[in-house]
Design an enzyme around this catalytic site. Structure first.
Site, PDB file in Angstrom:
ATOM      1  N   GLU A 186     -28.805  69.109  26.860  1.00 24.34           N
ATOM      2  CA  GLU A 186     -28.484  67.692  27.062  1.00 24.34           C
ATOM      3  C   GLU A 186     -28.135  67.502  28.526  1.00 24.34           C
ATOM      4  OE1 GLU A 186     -25.546  66.017  24.396  1.00 24.34           O
ATOM      5  OE2 GLU A 186     -24.751  64.737  25.991  1.00 24.34           O
ATOM      6  N   GLU A 191     -22.447  58.615  32.857  1.00 24.32           N
ATOM      7  CA  GLU A 191     -21.474  58.642  31.767  1.00 24.32           C
ATOM      8  C   GLU A 191     -20.087  58.386  32.334  1.00 24.32           C
ATOM      9  OE1 GLU A 191     -20.616  61.223  27.732  1.00 24.32           O
ATOM     10  OE2 GLU A 191     -21.202  62.305  29.550  1.00 24.32           O
TER      11      GLU A 191
END
Length: 405
Positions: A186, A191
């Site tokens: 990932e 974020e």
């Protein structure tokens, strides 16, 4: 009669597939037409795989060089933008794996409720619900989408006007591998939580992947209890992975939006994985021109070096994902120290808290790496690569020759 029927059906297939001239109905007519067509066929147009470059000019600044000395370009592969943006994504409707207090809507509901749409000017909008007053503990509606296409390496360039933020808000722009998480990797490109000012780039993998602290990047390695998180194994350290926080206050949250947004770029190839961010006024000219060359962008804000983590075996079959969740493992657990009022569950009840929980997207452009041989002539690079014939193309040509005999 049987041969003539097969011949006629084959001719119809060729005609409908390749838009060839009318072949007529008789065997002699078909043979005659095929004989006239064969010399003029362009072999490269018959390839069933993606066609390779034969000759094209590029500015010398577009060229990059691998550590082994080979030369390459980043060439356009896919673009997600405008009215067709959502055609290439699927809406996720399952439980939030990060335990957010959220309902991810399907496409029909998201479009109907105004949580996903494309404006008349082509800008793509995805948002969390900011109109519903909720009872305590009730999930808030939002959107999570995943690209239908999967990638193995590439240069991914996202141009956005706004990224979501707000108390209890936890958005992400990321890629994730198919199969069992985290064994196929990932990559969290954007974020953050609440109204933080610094974007965090994170990698989650299986075992045997380590962030190199001495790598060339400008960000700061995320720490736990004063110790760098360099182990990227998603099964360790409460799934924290290995992360790097950007230095710029304009890389996330209200300051990023006030700058008019900007561009995030993630390069993933055999030489590692790196992320750059540029606020609107600082977007490199080569990105704007569609001929990006990361070697001219300076040090990335975050980088995963191949010496500590194989970027090919640890990251496989990645889809592009956008989501907006609320509270959960990160935004919920960090809420008490965020400076936000009350509790995360209390804040979730008030719709106006989510007025800024919005993705405003101009485009995502994906580029593929093309190795080249070539020369510089008159200030331009004349790039050449061999045409690669696949078996289907060869069989097709032999079929045409057979039918023409």
């Amino acid at each position: 009669m049987h041969y003539e029927l097969k011949l006629y059906l084959a001719a119809l297939f060729i005609h409908s597939t390749f838009a060839l001239p009318s072949l007529g109905s008789s065997t002699d007519s078909i043979r005659s037409k095929l004989r006239s067509i064969l010399p003029s066929l362009n072999p490269s147009s018959l390839l069933l795989s993606k066609p390779s470059l034969e000759s094209r000019s590029y500015p010398p600044s577009a060229l990059d060089v691998n550590p082994n000395g080979t030369t390459f370009l980043w060439l356009p592969e896919d673009e997600y933008s405008g009215s067709t943006f959502f055609d290439n994504f699927s809406f996720y409707t399952g439980e939030d794996p990060t335990h957010g207090t959220v309902n991810f809507l399907n496409a029909t509901a998201a479009f109907s409720d105004g949580l996903a749409y494309v404006q008349d000017n082509g800008i793509v909008i995805m948002k969390g619900d900011n109109t519903s007053t909720l009872a305590n503990g009730v999930n808030r509606n939002s959107v999570r989408i995943s690209s239908n296409k999967q990638y193995n390496t590439g240069l991914f360039i996202l141009d956005i006007n706004q990224a979501p933020w707000g108390c209890g808000v936890w958005p992400a722009f990321w890629t994730v591998g198919g199969g069992t998480w985290p064994l196929t990797g990932e990559i969290d490109i954007i974020e953050g939580v609440h109204d933080n000012e610094h974007n965090q780039v994170t990698w989650h993998t299986g075992p045997n992947c380590t962030l190199t602290p001495e790598g060339n990047f400008t960000g700061t390695i995320v720490q736990t209890n004063g110790v760098n998180n360099t182990n990227c194994d998603g099964n360790d350290n409460d799934n924290a992975g290995c992360g790097i926080t950007e230095w710029s206050r304009a890389s996330y949250g209200p300051f990023f939006d006030q700058q008019g947004g900007g561009v995030f770029a993630m390069k993933w190839d055999e030489n590692g994985i790196a992320v750059w961010s540029f606020y609107r006024a600082a977007i490199p000219q080569d990105i704007q021109a569609g001929s990006p060359n990361p070697s001219g962008w300076g040090d990335p804000v975050a980088a995963l070096e191949p010496g500590g983590c194989d970027p090919i075996t640890n990251f496989v079959n990645h889809s592009i994902i956008f989501d907006i969740t609320f509270c959960g493992d990160w935004a919920g657990n960090s809420y008490a120290t965020s400076g936000c009022p009350g509790t995360c569950s209390e804040q979730l009840m008030e719709p106006s808290n989510f007025d800024n929980a919005t993705w405003s997207i101009n485009s995502i452009k994906v580029y593929r790496k093309q190795l080249l041989s070539g020369q510089i002539t008159g200030g331009a690079v004349i790039a050449r690569s061999n045409v690669n014939w696949d078996i289907a193309s060869i069989l097709f040509i032999f079929t045409l020759i057979f039918l023409a005999i």
